[in-house]
Design an enzyme around this catalytic site. Structure first.
Site, PDB file in Angstrom:
ATOM      1  N   HIS A 113       7.777  34.415   6.250  1.00 47.14           N
ATOM      2  CA  HIS A 113       7.960  34.836   4.850  1.00 47.14           C
ATOM      3  C   HIS A 113       9.416  34.611   4.469  1.00 47.14           C
ATOM      4  CE1 HIS A 113       4.366  37.159   5.994  1.00 47.14           C
ATOM      5  NE2 HIS A 113       4.057  37.134   4.710  1.00 47.14           N
ATOM      6  N   TYR A 146     -10.234  38.046   3.710  1.00 44.61           N
ATOM      7  CA  TYR A 146      -9.375  37.482   4.756  1.00 44.61           C
ATOM      8  C   TYR A 146      -8.957  38.617   5.690  1.00 44.61           C
ATOM      9  CZ  TYR A 146      -5.317  34.728   6.466  1.00 44.61           C
ATOM     10  OH  TYR A 146      -4.413  34.021   7.211  1.00 44.61           O
ATOM     11  N   TYR A 150      -2.312  28.901  -3.619  1.00 46.45           N
ATOM     12  CA  TYR A 150      -2.135  30.344  -3.465  1.00 46.45           C
ATOM     13  C   TYR A 150      -0.777  30.708  -2.860  1.00 46.45           C
ATOM     14  CZ  TYR A 150      -2.254  34.711  -0.928  1.00 46.45           C
ATOM     15  OH  TYR A 150      -1.889  35.928  -0.407  1.00 46.45           O
ATOM     16  N   HIS A 151      -0.424  30.024  -1.785  1.00 45.80           N
ATOM     17  CA  HIS A 151       0.824  30.389  -1.095  1.00 45.80           C
ATOM     18  C   HIS A 151       2.049  30.080  -1.940  1.00 45.80           C
ATOM     19  CE1 HIS A 151      -2.410  29.262   1.660  1.00 45.80           C
ATOM     20  NE2 HIS A 151      -2.045  30.323   2.340  1.00 45.80           N
ATOM     21  N   LYS A 159      16.041  35.708   9.850  1.00 42.12           N
ATOM     22  CA  LYS A 159      14.655  36.033  10.175  1.00 42.12           C
ATOM     23  C   LYS A 159      14.431  35.786  11.659  1.00 42.12           C
ATOM     24  CE  LYS A 159      11.344  35.958   7.517  1.00 42.12           C
ATOM     25  NZ  LYS A 159      11.225  37.170   6.716  1.00 42.12           N
ATOM     26  N   ASP A 173       7.895  35.117  11.992  1.00 47.29           N
ATOM     27  CA  ASP A 173       7.730  35.514  10.596  1.00 47.29           C
ATOM     28  C   ASP A 173       8.196  34.399   9.660  1.00 47.29           C
ATOM     29  OD1 ASP A 173       7.804  36.699   8.122  1.00 47.29           O
ATOM     30  OD2 ASP A 173       9.205  38.298   8.679  1.00 47.29           O
TER      31      ASP A 173
HETATM   32  C1  B12 Z   1       4.493  36.552  -0.431  1.00 45.86           C
HETATM   33  C2  B12 Z   1       3.686  36.885   0.797  1.00 45.86           C
HETATM   34  C3  B12 Z   1       3.226  35.829   1.561  1.00 45.86           C
HETATM   35  C4  B12 Z   1       3.494  34.376   1.220  1.00 45.86           C
HETATM   36  C5  B12 Z   1       4.889  34.005   1.746  1.00 45.86           C
HETATM   37  C6  B12 Z   1       5.598  32.996   0.909  1.00 45.86           C
HETATM   38  C7  B12 Z   1       7.014  32.830   1.338  1.00 45.86           C
HETATM   39  N1  B12 Z   1       7.442  31.598   1.444  1.00 45.86           N
HETATM   40  O1  B12 Z   1       7.702  33.796   1.564  1.00 45.86           O
HETATM   41  C8  B12 Z   1       2.343  33.687   1.978  1.00 45.86           C
HETATM   42  C9  B12 Z   1       1.136  33.644   1.062  1.00 45.86           C
HETATM   43  C10 B12 Z   1       2.624  32.273   2.484  1.00 45.86           C
HETATM   44  C11 B12 Z   1       2.081  34.686   3.068  1.00 45.86           C
HETATM   45  C12 B12 Z   1       1.500  34.369   4.255  1.00 45.86           C
HETATM   46  C13 B12 Z   1       1.227  35.277   5.259  1.00 45.86           C
HETATM   47  N2  B12 Z   1       1.358  36.625   5.181  1.00 45.86           N
HETATM   48 CO1  B12 Z   1       2.196  37.527   3.697  1.00 45.86          CO
HETATM   49  N3  B12 Z   1       2.791  38.546   2.247  1.00 45.86           N
HETATM   50  C14 B12 Z   1       3.401  38.229   1.148  1.00 45.86           C
HETATM   51  C15 B12 Z   1       3.582  39.475   0.265  1.00 45.86           C
HETATM   52  C16 B12 Z   1       2.416  39.478  -0.703  1.00 45.86           C
HETATM   53  C17 B12 Z   1       4.872  39.599  -0.522  1.00 45.86           C
HETATM   54  C18 B12 Z   1       6.157  39.403   0.244  1.00 45.86           C
HETATM   55  C19 B12 Z   1       7.269  38.999  -0.699  1.00 45.86           C
HETATM   56  O2  B12 Z   1       7.702  37.858  -0.699  1.00 45.86           O
HETATM   57  N4  B12 Z   1       7.720  39.887  -1.562  1.00 45.86           N
HETATM   58  C20 B12 Z   1       8.794  39.607  -2.500  1.00 45.86           C
HETATM   59  C21 B12 Z   1      10.152  39.694  -1.783  1.00 45.86           C
HETATM   60  C22 B12 Z   1      11.265  39.432  -2.767  1.00 45.86           C
HETATM   61  O3  B12 Z   1      10.241  40.980  -1.285  1.00 45.86           O
HETATM   62  P1  B12 Z   1      10.719  41.384   0.189  1.00 45.86           P
HETATM   63  O4  B12 Z   1      10.684  40.233   1.110  1.00 45.86           O
HETATM   64  O5  B12 Z   1      10.032  42.627   0.578  1.00 45.86           O
HETATM   65  O6  B12 Z   1      12.280  41.705  -0.062  1.00 45.86           O
HETATM   66  C23 B12 Z   1      12.701  42.765  -0.886  1.00 45.86           C
HETATM   67  C24 B12 Z   1      13.089  44.008  -0.095  1.00 45.86           C
HETATM   68  O7  B12 Z   1      12.268  44.218   1.007  1.00 45.86           O
HETATM   69  C25 B12 Z   1      14.530  43.787   0.234  1.00 45.86           C
HETATM   70  N5  B12 Z   1      14.874  42.978   1.394  1.00 45.86           N
HETATM   71  C26 B12 Z   1      14.108  42.247   2.211  1.00 45.86           C
HETATM   72  N6  B12 Z   1      14.828  41.633   3.148  1.00 45.86           N
HETATM   73  C27 B12 Z   1      16.112  41.954   2.941  1.00 45.86           C
HETATM   74  C28 B12 Z   1      17.265  41.590   3.604  1.00 45.86           C
HETATM   75  C29 B12 Z   1      18.496  42.068   3.149  1.00 45.86           C
HETATM   76  C30 B12 Z   1      19.735  41.645   3.813  1.00 45.86           C
HETATM   77  C31 B12 Z   1      18.540  42.931   2.038  1.00 45.86           C
HETATM   78  C32 B12 Z   1      19.810  43.407   1.552  1.00 45.86           C
HETATM   79  C33 B12 Z   1      17.372  43.292   1.378  1.00 45.86           C
HETATM   80  C34 B12 Z   1      16.162  42.811   1.832  1.00 45.86           C
HETATM   81  O8  B12 Z   1      15.007  43.135  -0.919  1.00 45.86           O
HETATM   82  C35 B12 Z   1      13.976  42.340  -1.537  1.00 45.86           C
HETATM   83  C36 B12 Z   1      14.026  42.612  -3.015  1.00 45.86           C
HETATM   84  O9  B12 Z   1      13.535  43.869  -3.306  1.00 45.86           O
HETATM   85  C37 B12 Z   1       3.458  40.607   1.337  1.00 45.86           C
HETATM   86  C38 B12 Z   1       2.897  41.925   0.807  1.00 45.86           C
HETATM   87  C39 B12 Z   1       3.857  42.600  -0.123  1.00 45.86           C
HETATM   88  N7  B12 Z   1       3.422  42.916  -1.300  1.00 45.86           N
HETATM   89  O10 B12 Z   1       5.017  42.793   0.216  1.00 45.86           O
HETATM   90  C40 B12 Z   1       2.503  39.964   2.365  1.00 45.86           C
HETATM   91  C41 B12 Z   1       2.622  40.342   3.839  1.00 45.86           C
HETATM   92  C42 B12 Z   1       4.060  40.449   4.225  1.00 45.86           C
HETATM   93  N8  B12 Z   1       1.999  39.206   4.526  1.00 45.86           N
HETATM   94  C43 B12 Z   1       1.371  39.524   5.582  1.00 45.86           C
HETATM   95  C44 B12 Z   1       0.745  38.597   6.465  1.00 45.86           C
HETATM   96  C45 B12 Z   1      -0.032  39.190   7.618  1.00 45.86           C
HETATM   97  C46 B12 Z   1       0.812  37.216   6.275  1.00 45.86           C
HETATM   98  C47 B12 Z   1       0.271  36.159   7.233  1.00 45.86           C
HETATM   99  C48 B12 Z   1       0.842  36.318   8.610  1.00 45.86           C
HETATM  100  C49 B12 Z   1      -1.258  36.198   7.238  1.00 45.86           C
HETATM  101  C50 B12 Z   1      -1.874  35.329   8.283  1.00 45.86           C
HETATM  102  N9  B12 Z   1      -2.294  35.894   9.382  1.00 45.86           N
HETATM  103  O11 B12 Z   1      -1.991  34.163   8.072  1.00 45.86           O
HETATM  104  C51 B12 Z   1       0.672  34.817   6.558  1.00 45.86           C
HETATM  105  C52 B12 Z   1       1.606  33.938   7.389  1.00 45.86           C
HETATM  106  C53 B12 Z   1       2.970  33.814   6.879  1.00 45.86           C
HETATM  107  C54 B12 Z   1       4.055  33.476   7.880  1.00 45.86           C
HETATM  108  N10 B12 Z   1       4.280  32.212   8.186  1.00 45.86           N
HETATM  109  O12 B12 Z   1       4.725  34.347   8.366  1.00 45.86           O
HETATM  110  C55 B12 Z   1       1.344  41.019   5.797  1.00 45.86           C
HETATM  111  C56 B12 Z   1       2.190  41.524   6.946  1.00 45.86           C
HETATM  112  C57 B12 Z   1       1.494  42.697   7.634  1.00 45.86           C
HETATM  113  C58 B12 Z   1       2.323  43.594   8.454  1.00 45.86           C
HETATM  114  N11 B12 Z   1       3.608  43.659   8.303  1.00 45.86           N
HETATM  115  O13 B12 Z   1       1.756  44.291   9.245  1.00 45.86           O
HETATM  116  C59 B12 Z   1       1.748  41.543   4.377  1.00 45.86           C
HETATM  117  C60 B12 Z   1       2.496  42.851   4.384  1.00 45.86           C
HETATM  118  C61 B12 Z   1       0.443  41.673   3.554  1.00 45.86           C
HETATM  119  C62 B12 Z   1      -0.563  42.580   4.208  1.00 45.86           C
HETATM  120  N12 B12 Z   1      -0.531  43.877   3.974  1.00 45.86           N
HETATM  121  O14 B12 Z   1      -1.420  42.118   4.900  1.00 45.86           O
HETATM  122  N13 B12 Z   1       2.481  35.925   2.701  1.00 45.86           N
END
Ligand code: B12
Ligand code: GTP
Ligand code: MG
Lengths: 713, 328
Positions: free
Chosen positions: A595, A79, A233-234, A589, A593
């Site tokens: 996510h 992808y 998957y999602h 958000k 975005d």
């Molecule tokens: C889960 C995920 C998805 C899921 C989302 C499900 C959902 N409902 O959220 C699905 C499969 C649907 C998805 C889709 C897409 N995704 Co995505 N996804 C991810 C993934 C694998 C994990 C994100 C996640 O949820 N982590 C778990 C949560 C708990 O962590 P977090 O959000 O980072 O938050 C933590 C900290 O950051 C912090 N934090 C975050 N926010 C805040 C706010 C506050 C106030 C505080 C205190 C703390 C805090 O605390 C949290 C706990 O530690 C990441 C890669 C990765 N490993 O991070 C890619 C990623 C974010 N996705 C990406 C992309 C490109 C997409 C798509 C746009 C792809 C596409 N072109 O179709 C799509 C479209 C989604 C959309 N509508 O925006 C890219 C973004 C690239 C970039 N930034 O340049 C990433 C980085 C993967 C990659 N390397 O390609 N995705």
């Protein structure tokens, strides 16, 4: 057969080795609620309906094809997509030359949500998280030099599925390709968008009609094309465990079948073209079993529609390894995780596979990281010799028993959904989304306590992280390029013809003409993706999700003896005592975005820790967030940013807050923010950045410190 | 960081969103100093209040109150009204923290410059909710909002509180599976100025219509609270925005009829008196609980009552006597 003759002997030995501890300690309760024993024997297979079947034959548990990989291995389908069509096209061609077998297009979020690149709501999103496509001209460049009659192309598109699929078809026409030759898959799975992926445009009713219209059109004109990819998957990436993923995916599938039947199609006319998409996590045996269970369940569920063509009950699937399981910390570990997950998918019998890059939690893949990801599959295919036997783990006591357990547990949830009137109704009630979010929140609590180990994050963490590889960055200039191209097209096309076609599309939307057919005329005339989408929006409206949040799940997952939570609550209470109210945080958000996993988990957990947490709607502009922050009079705004909008949108938010008089509101950020960008954010006024892998008690404690420094000293 | 009362007053009267929000924060604060400041501000703003149409909305969780306010409020701002929404959210009990998600269900109204929405954690006592909501409502009126909508979850007692501060009390219902009257408290029906069956859309339309009939019948059995107004039972779909217009018409009609016959003025006067007695009760209780004698003796007496060493009557008499002694 009853118990193994030596069972008692084994039990004695076990007890001896346990040195007085109960043997029940060797059992493990999975997040799916399945109890795993330390040992499985032939006894566990007794009476299992799902054991000892054959591939290519109903119920297809061991694989949809008779020969499986012995005949042809799975398709390596990575992808990808970013920046402009030209850049993505280059990337595709290189990947194909290096051994990739099928294409899979990732679109940017403006495109997903039906906005042209010149729309003011998407100025931070262009080309960032996928390729920007505004018209068929972009589409033609995307596939330049790639013969669409030979190359199978998968497109992840759900919201703007009508104009994008039309764009692909017209690009093929203009390559001189006969539509009947087109092969590939359009995701076209709108239900899971409302559940987890969040790139819907219209309300569920009209969106389901779009799904059926596409099935109807393609079943007539594109017999080799998969008209939907029913995606679990999602859900997995949003936090669903393997049983939830299986159940909701099957239930979605049943809902689509019913919709298509209702629109007058014959079951065997479309069901063979339904395909699936599963996410594969780190629980090795669980997800091998999941794929087998899903095939069994789908066959069973389809029987209610009495198909005559066996292919109608045959589950074919694409798989993707889990991005969630990959870490920002010590990122080369991700190669190992992805290899394991790839083996899971292969042993589970997938038809095609995407493997993630090790820089997943940092940014989009680079040429280097994409090469390793691709080679992971090539090496399994061409060096490991696993392709010689079909379903090689079939008959394993554990695996077969686990397969049956998933079938049973998933069936219970499917029944629950059926009772609610099917998946569309269930989604309307909010039940599936809440289940998934609860599962995500509990997972977070287990990881934060170190109960679920993630190497390099909550165990064996490096003192010093050093990034010694390139990170992909998409420049803001992509937007200017796209806007210029839109202007050129609008200047050179026959505007009267475009107008007429768009009006006809709106008329089709009002009545019941086939929307894809109507859109094709508009796209041929060079209407833009946004124009086609808007022509339907005029009739259907734009959907705004109403979201609920789980409460109490985070803290209830904490072990009694853990004092971390109490300490934070104590500080929140002290703040209340001295300030007259609790620390109040707006989690938000911006941009397109979608996510929301982290957004929801953080909101829910912070409330459990004693904060008053406001959550904003999704897709806000900086100005809208500022208004909300002011009215709710919050102490802190916390921005969750995962698709590279942070450098434009967060500074803009800080400006808007100042303009509205809220300059003293603290701004913190989290999500995918490459370490190199932290400094720029601090310069702009952000007071803390919490990257992936930050335990929630840490971010809560640091947020409290900022508040205490400001208000209590 | 606090300002003078006059600065808040000027800000609120000028329609400054920030100062309006900060004033509400002061009203909601648990700190005596903030409450004192807030009292002054409200006092000074009082001459500028009273002109708005005050509407209370209650209903079981998930009835669609927020969605209804989104459609209803957006319609009103389109007609040129300025709408303030006060939403009281239940707090999570264990941590005391809460999730305030109202604006996710009022996405359009939330970004509307003609609207102001303030979700508040309910935390603390019911008396607290009553005081804060009422004062916040007054401040919004002074800021020039001519329609004030108060959303409250129809569980516990909060709906009685809200009913006692608004001109029009709307109960939002959904059609259930069978026995419609189950789950709705008779008391709520008696307070309603209108009952609206929401989610009358899709394959639910018929059921909503049946429910409407059942409620109409049930209402006939009750003595209407006013001789001049029979609460209508209506249906609507907040989601599809149908039936919303009619509800506003009915509210207008209610306002006209009740104003003409003098009942509106009477209602507001009664509410003011009730409010006064509430404030007295509340103030007395708070004063009582903080006097030196009570602080010194109450815990011991409570223990004794619990242990059966003394009776509640005797304990109460002892405490009250210490106070009489003090004053006399
Ligand atoms: C889960 C995920 C998805 C899921 C989302 C499900 C959902 N409902 O959220 C699905 C499969 C649907 C998805 C889709 C897409 N995704 Co995505 N996804 C991810 C993934 C694998 C994990 C994100 C996640 O949820 N982590 C778990 C949560 C708990 O962590 P977090 O959000 O980072 O938050 C933590 C900290 O950051 C912090 N934090 C975050 N926010 C805040 C706010 C506050 C106030 C505080 C205190 C703390 C805090 O605390 C949290 C706990 O530690 C990441 C890669 C990765 N490993 O991070 C890619 C990623 C974010 N996705 C990406 C992309 C490109 C997409 C798509 C746009 C792809 C596409 N072109 O179709 C799509 C479209 C989604 C959309 N509508 O925006 C890219 C973004 C690239 C970039 N930034 O340049 C990433 C980085 C993967 C990659 N390397 O390609 N995705
Ligand atoms: N079909 C339909 N659904 C509706 C309607 N109004 C609200 N809903 C849905 O019902 C659910 C609950 O709506 P809310 O507006 O949050 O209900 P509420 O009464 O404010 O809920 P709480 O604030 O939690 O007490 C949401 O999923 C709405 O989309 C309607 O008119 N028709
Ligand atoms: Mg509500």
């Amino acid at each position: 057969m009853a118990q193994h003759p030596q069972h008692q002997q084994w039990l004695k030995l076990t007890e001896k080795q346990m040195k007085g501890r109960p043997t029940s300690e060797l059992e493990w309760l999975t997040p799916e609620g399945i109890r795993i024993k330390p040992l499985y024997t032939a006894e566990d297979l007794e009476g299992l309906e799902s054991v000892n079947t054959l591939p290519g034959l109903a119920p297809y548990l061991r694989g949809p094809m008779a020969t499986m990989y012995t005949g042809r291995p799975w398709t390596i389908r990575q992808y990808a997509g970013f920046s402009t069509a030209r850049e993505s096209n280059d990337f595709y061609k290189k990947a194909l030359a290096a051994g990739q077998k099928g294409l899979s297009v990732a679109f940017d979020l403006a495109t997903h949500r039906g906005y042209d690149s010149d729309h003011p709501r998407v100025y931070g999103d262009i080309g960032k998280a996928g390729v920007a496509i505004d018209s068929v001209e972009d589409m033609k460049i995307l596939f330049e030099g790639i013969p669409l009659n030979e190359m199978s192309v998968s497109m992840t598109m759900n919201g703007a599925v009508i104009p994008i699929l039309a764009g692909y078809i017209v690009a093929a026409e203009e390559q001189g390709v006969d539509l009947a030759q087109l092969s590939g898959t359009i995701q076209n799975d709108i239900l899971k968008e409302y559940l987890t992926r969040n790139t819907y445009i219209y309300p569920p009713g009209p969106s389901m009609r779009i799904v059926s219209d596409i099935m109807a059109y393609c079943s007539q004109h594109m017999p080799k094309y998969n008209t939907i990819s029913i995606s679990g998957y999602h859900m997995m990436e949003a936090g669903a465990n393997s049983v939830l993923q299986t159940a909701f995916t099957m239930a979605d599938g049943v809902e689509y079948v019913r919709a298509a039947l209702k629109s007058g199609l014959d079951i065997d006319a479309f069901a063979p073209r339904l395909s699936f998409f599963f996410g594969i996590g780190m629980n090795f045996f669980m997800d091998i079993a999941m794929l087998r269970a899903a095939r069994f369940l789908w066959h069973r569920l389809m029987q209610q529609f009495s198909p005559k063509d066996p292919r109608s009950s045959m589950l074919r699937t694409h798989c993707q390894t889990s991005g969630w399981s990959l870490t920002e910390q010590d990122p080369y570990n991700n190669i190992i995780r992805t290899t394991l997950e790839a083996m899971t998918a292969v042993l589970g019998g997938t038809q095609s596979l995407h493997t993630n890059s090790f820089d997943e939690a940092i940014g989009l893949p680079t040429d280097f990281s994409a090469r390793i990801a691709r080679n992971t599959q090539i090496i399994i295919q061409e060096e490991s010799e696993v392709c010689h036997v079909i379903d090689p783990l079939g008959g394993s006591y554990y695996l077969e028993s686990l397969t049956a357990s998933i079938v049973n547990e998933a069936q219970k949830i499917i029944d629950e959904v059926e009772e609610m009137g099917g998946m569309a109704k269930a989604i309307e009630s909010g039940m599936p989304k809440l289940r998934i979010e609860e599962s995500a929140t509990r997972k977070q609590a287990r990881v934060d306590q170190g109960l679920d180990v993630i190497v390099g994050v909550n165990k064996y963490r490096l003192a010093d992280e050093k990034i010694d590889f390139e990170i992909r960055e998409v420049p803001a200039s992509v937007r200017d390029e796209q806007i210029a191209r839109i202007a050129t097209i609008k200047a050179s096309r026959d505007n009267a013809a475009v107008e007429k076609a768009l009006t006809e599309l709106t008329v089709a939307a009002t009545g019941n003409g086939n929307l894809l057919a109507a859109a094709l005329t508009a796209i041929r005339a060079r209407a833009t993706i946004g124009e086609v989408s808007t022509a339907m929006e005029q009739v259907f409206g734009r959907y705004v999700a109403s979201s609920r949040c789980v409460a109490g799940a985070y803290s209830s997952e904490y072990r009694e003896e853990n004092t971390v939570i109490a300490a934070i609550r104590e500080r929140a209470n002290r703040f209340l005592e001295l300030q007259g109210r609790r620390p109040r945080l707006l989690v938000t958000k911006m941009g397109q975005d979608g996510h929301d996993r982290g957004f929801k988990v953080v909101a829910s957990a912070f409330a459990d820790l004693g904060f008053d947490v406001d959550i904003s709607p999704m897709f806000q502009t900086p100005e809208e967030v500022a208004k909300m922050a002011i009215e709710n009079d919050v102490h802190v705004v916390g921005v969750s940013s995962l698709v590279a909008g942070h450098k434009t949108l967060i500074p803009a938010l800080i400006e808007e807050l100042k303009r509205a008089g809220g300059g003293e509101i603290i701004v913190v950020a989290g999500g995918i923010i490459p370490p190199g960008d932290y400094e720029a954010l601090f310069q702009a006024g952000v007071q803390a950045v919490f990257g992936p892998g930050t335990p929630i008690p840490d971010s809560a404690a640091r947020t409290l410190s900022l508040l205490e420094a400001k208000y209590l000293s | 960081m606090l300002k003078t009362p006059q600065e808040y007053v000027d800000g609120v009267l000028a329609g400054d969103r920030l100062l309006l929000a900060r004033t509400i924060t002061l009203i909601e604060s648990a700190l005596p100093a903030h409450q004192e400041l807030a009292r002054n501000i409200v006092e000074m703003l009082l001459p500028h209040t009273g002109k708005a149409n005050r509407i209370g909305i209650t209903g079981v969780p998930g009835a669609g109150k927020s969605t209804f306010i989104e459609s209803f409020g957006s319609m009103l701002t389109e007609q040129g009204h300025r709408v303030a929404v006060l939403a009281v959210d239940p707090s999570s009990s264990r941590s005391g923290g809460s999730i305030l998600g109202d604006k996710t269900r009022m996405a359009r109204l939330a970004v509307d410059r003609q609207a102001f929405i303030r979700p508040s954690p309910s935390g603390g006592s019911l008396g607290g909710v009553a005081r804060r909501t009422r004062e916040s409502m007054l401040v919004c009126e002074a800021a020039g909002f001519d329609v004030i909508i108060i959303e409250t979850v129809g569980v516990g007692q909060s709906e009685t509180t809200v009913a006692s501060m608004v001109d029009f009390f709307l109960v939002l219902m959904i059609a259930g599976g069978g026995d419609e009257l189950q789950g709705i408290k008779k008391g709520v029906l008696e307070m309603a100025d209108a009952i609206v069956i929401n989610k009358a859309d899709g394959d639910n339309r018929l059921r909503a219509e049946l429910a409407r009939k059942e409620y109409s019948n049930a209402l006939h059995m009750l003595m209407p609270a006013s001789a001049n107004w029979t609460p209508p039972v209506l249906t609507c779909s907040a989601l599809e925005e149908s039936g919303i217009e009619e509800i506003w018409q009915r509210i207008g009609e209610h306002h006209r009829i009740m104003s003409e016959c003098g009942e509106m003025a009477e209602k507001r006067a009664t509410q003011a008196l009730d409010w006064l007695s509430f404030l007295l009760d509340d103030g007395l209780r708070r004063w009582f609980q903080t006097t030196a004698e009570v602080v010194a003796h109450l815990p011991r007496l409570q223990e004794e009552v619990a242990a059966g060493k003394t009776t509640p009557t005797a304990a109460a008499a002892t405490l009250l006597a210490t106070l009489h002694g003090r004053d006399g």
